[in-house]
Design a protein around this motif. Structure first.
Motif, PDB file in Angstrom:
ATOM      1  N   LEU A 204      80.435 -86.878  73.218  1.00 22.68           N
ATOM      2  CA  LEU A 204      80.857 -87.455  74.484  1.00 22.68           C
ATOM      3  C   LEU A 204      82.309 -87.102  74.751  1.00 22.68           C
ATOM      4  O   LEU A 204      83.090 -86.926  73.816  1.00 22.68           O
ATOM      5  N   GLN A 205      82.671 -87.036  76.002  1.00 22.84           N
ATOM      6  CA  GLN A 205      84.025 -86.668  76.395  1.00 22.84           C
ATOM      7  C   GLN A 205      84.964 -87.869  76.310  1.00 22.84           C
ATOM      8  O   GLN A 205      84.571 -88.999  76.570  1.00 22.84           O
ATOM      9  N   GLY A 206      86.219 -87.594  75.938  1.00 23.10           N
ATOM     10  CA  GLY A 206      87.256 -88.606  75.999  1.00 23.10           C
ATOM     11  C   GLY A 206      87.614 -89.197  74.654  1.00 23.10           C
ATOM     12  O   GLY A 206      87.119 -88.784  73.603  1.00 23.10           O
ATOM     13  N   ASN A 223      62.319 -91.723  80.285  1.00 27.46           N
ATOM     14  CA  ASN A 223      62.928 -90.407  80.493  1.00 27.46           C
ATOM     15  C   ASN A 223      64.434 -90.482  80.732  1.00 27.46           C
ATOM     16  O   ASN A 223      65.066 -89.476  81.046  1.00 27.46           O
ATOM     17  N   LYS A 224      64.997 -91.687  80.553  1.00 23.26           N
ATOM     18  CA  LYS A 224      66.434 -91.863  80.759  1.00 23.26           C
ATOM     19  C   LYS A 224      66.950 -92.905  79.768  1.00 23.26           C
ATOM     20  O   LYS A 224      66.435 -94.031  79.717  1.00 23.26           O
ATOM     21  N   ILE A 225      67.938 -92.515  78.988  1.00 20.96           N
ATOM     22  CA  ILE A 225      68.606 -93.425  78.059  1.00 20.96           C
ATOM     23  C   ILE A 225      70.054 -93.550  78.491  1.00 20.96           C
ATOM     24  O   ILE A 225      70.709 -92.545  78.809  1.00 20.96           O
ATOM     25  N   VAL A 235      74.548 -91.246  80.746  1.00 18.26           N
ATOM     26  CA  VAL A 235      73.112 -91.172  81.021  1.00 18.26           C
ATOM     27  C   VAL A 235      72.548 -89.909  80.388  1.00 18.26           C
ATOM     28  O   VAL A 235      72.970 -88.797  80.694  1.00 18.26           O
ATOM     29  N   LEU A 236      71.562 -90.099  79.485  1.00 18.26           N
ATOM     30  CA  LEU A 236      70.922 -88.995  78.775  1.00 18.26           C
ATOM     31  C   LEU A 236      69.565 -88.707  79.392  1.00 18.26           C
ATOM     32  O   LEU A 236      68.748 -89.613  79.573  1.00 18.26           O
ATOM     33  N   THR A 237      69.331 -87.442  79.719  1.00 21.52           N
ATOM     34  CA  THR A 237      68.044 -86.980  80.214  1.00 21.52           C
ATOM     35  C   THR A 237      67.701 -85.658  79.526  1.00 21.52           C
ATOM     36  O   THR A 237      68.561 -85.031  78.910  1.00 21.52           O
ATOM     37  N   ASN A 248      70.794 -83.528  78.348  1.00 23.50           N
ATOM     38  CA  ASN A 248      71.823 -83.519  79.394  1.00 23.50           C
ATOM     39  C   ASN A 248      72.528 -84.873  79.387  1.00 23.50           C
ATOM     40  O   ASN A 248      71.874 -85.912  79.289  1.00 23.50           O
ATOM     41  N   ILE A 249      73.859 -84.866  79.491  1.00 26.60           N
ATOM     42  CA  ILE A 249      74.643 -86.103  79.460  1.00 26.60           C
ATOM     43  C   ILE A 249      75.494 -86.195  80.726  1.00 26.60           C
ATOM     44  O   ILE A 249      76.284 -85.297  81.019  1.00 26.60           O
TER      45      ILE A 249
END
Length: 290
Positions: A204-206, A223-225, A235-237, A248-249
């Motif tokens: 993750l960024q930051g 389908n979304k965490i 949001v993870l997909t 994808n984040i």
């Protein structure tokens, strides 16, 4: 983009200054209620199957109990877990059948050898007690030192979800030289003692408040965490049951920095978030729409 929740989550407009200053509340948390004063260290939040009860737990040093509240934050029940100790309870979730699970996997020092997920028979706030009916013990694939070197403290966990008969754990990075890296592990939702299989190494960024994961939740279509940090939701997909390496984040700022420790979908577009009480801030439950 934000809008009021369908019942039972219908609340008055908050006293959050940011919410008041933005008529549409786009991209802002909306304060729903303050937690009861006794709940200062809420570490996980979930909903009953009928969504009429908000269940919360607290982490290490607190009672081995699950607390039930209504949509106004009024305490409905304190339900002791009669055959379990709160070593470090860090998240609570429910599955599609309404079963409630407690993640006893807080591991600040990365040295625990007694990590577990506890399935309970909790169904209703009228229960006087609940008990553990399944214990899923586990250890992490790849961890050979207890604790590892300070540059590799990747085995704390405060976040998990249940999907199609398996648990998915998202670790909290406590390494020296924090860079947002976290690990994703898969464990079967069964009684037994298992090796948690590593199925993703992501970033993750930051900085720490942006990217240290404190809770997770999954939507109804699986389908979304959403991963929670102190300042953002992520949001993870694009994941599969056995592979998170190509996920994808999407990072979504909350424009609010506090010790946020608990998140749950109330519907597929709305999140409920709770933070710990710290001095004159926190100890609240918020709404955020994706």
């Amino acid at each position: 983009m934000l809008r009021f929740l369908i019942l039972p989550f219908v609340f008055l407009l908050s006293c959050n200054p940011k919410a008041q200053n933005s008529p549409s509340n786009n991209g802002e948390l909306e304060l729903q209620f303050s937690l009861p004063k006794k709940l200062k260290e809420v570490s996980g939040i979930t909903l009953s199957q009928d969504k009429k009860t908000i269940w919360v737990i607290e982490d290490r040093g607190n009672k081995n109990a699950v607390y039930g509240m209504n949509d106004k934050g009024e305490m409905l029940a304190k339900v002791p877990v009669e055959n379990a100790e709160n070593t470090d309870w860090e998240d609570i979730i429910s599955d599609t059948q309404g079963n409630i699970y407690i993640g006893d996997f807080g591991n600040n020092d990365n040295d625990r050898r007694d990590l577990a997920i506890l399935k309970t028979d909790l169904r209703d706030p009228s229960q006087k007690t609940t008990k553990v009916v399944q214990t899923t013990k586990f250890h992490y694939e790849g961890q050979t030192d207890f604790p590892p070197k300070k540059s590799n403290l990747l085995y704390d966990c405060e976040a998990f979800v249940e999907m199609n008969g398996n648990f998915y754990l998202f670790t909290k990075n406590r390494s020296k030289g924090f860079d947002g890296t976290f690990l994703v592990f898969k464990v079967p939702n069964k009684e037994g003692d298992f090796e948690a299989k590593l199925i993703g190494r992501l970033k993750l960024q930051g900085g720490y408040n942006d990217a240290a994961i404190t809770s997770a939740t999954i939507n109804s279509t699986k389908n979304k965490i959403v991963l929670l940090t102190h300042k953002n939701v992520h949001v993870l997909t694009g994941f599969s049951a056995d592979n998170f390496s190509t996920v994808n984040i999407q990072k979504i700022p909350l424009h609010h920095n506090s010790q946020k420790e608990a998140i749950v979908f109330s519907d597929d577009k709305t999140l409920i978030i709770a933070d710990e009480k710290a001095k004159n801030e926190g100890g609240n439950v918020y709404k955020f729409s994706l």
